[in-house]
Design a protein around this motif. Sequence first.
Motif: not given
Length: 351
Positions: A208, A211, A216, A253, A256-258, A260, A263, A295
């Motif tokens: 995560y 970056k 992703t 985020s 490109q890591a989101v 959820s 995820n 986070e």
Amino acid sequence: MFPPKVLLLAPYIALVTAQQQAYLGFNSGATLADSTAKQQSDFEKEFKTAQALHGSPGTFNSVRLYTNVQAGTTDTPISAFQAAVDTNTTMLLGLWCSGSNTITNELNALQAAITKYGQKFADLVVGISVGSEDLYRISESGIKNNAGIGTGPDEIIAFIKDVRSAIANTELAGKPVGHVDSWSAWSNSSNTAVIEAVDFIGTDLYPYYEKDKVNTIENATVVFDYIYNKTLSAAGKKPVWITETGWPTSGPSFGQAVPSVNNAKTYWDQIGCTLFGRTNVWWYNLRDSNPANTEKFAITNDLSTTPQFNLTCPVDSGAPAPINTSAANIVVPSMVYGAISIFASLIYYLV
């Protein structure tokens, strides 16, 4: 970024051998999310929840601690010790080293625990980590990311010697002594002397946060393989324990890591389930306790035994079957395997 055509090997060469137990647990900080000190009852709730999670692929009956000292005191043993004894929870002990030139208070608390609990305490200790990400914090990337005050390799080595001396001729004599840090710190040649000084290497692995590596969720396995194998390569013959890994369920985020819940579930299935029962893993995290982290990684709300997502692993992952939490007495699985199963995948990453 990865260099063109980097050869990646799946990270399953650090598996435990026959008749060894693979520890399965969570990390646990000394304070609650509002920065108040956790009490014995708080730790007990955590440990009991971890052992009874619905759909869990095995029993999470181990905890990684960051300090021996009860929050808000000078050198009183952390109340997690009593909670662990009462719930039969194994412990990867931690000594906080950053920002200090002495670990006297940590050692005083540890010695007091040995005196109070004796062999029943020692039997639950799987290892002792001298510090956590101290080397990363003083690295170029750590400074760039405002990671906080760190500690250099010479100081960590001195602290390791202090710990070995302190536990000699006690019930903890012979317990493995190591250090926990990021993969980038372990692969930094300036820290080789720390590797030589420890019995095991603890590594914190977070695709995560990578970056610069196309982070992703779809690419998480590739990134994990890469950074894990970087640690394994640096470790040589020293055992590597996965002391932190996970994917946030909420928050901002990162690259490109989101974050959820979906995820986090994907990461659990694709990364966690290939590791559980095969190597030592302390997941991040059962519940959130660091207010500085925007986070949030907790897999359960309010320590409910019903997690935010289904913990049952895919049938083809090779993970242990889900535990039966409806039984009156939960039996701890042995999690031993008759042989090392090495699964290697060749992946070429094109920039």
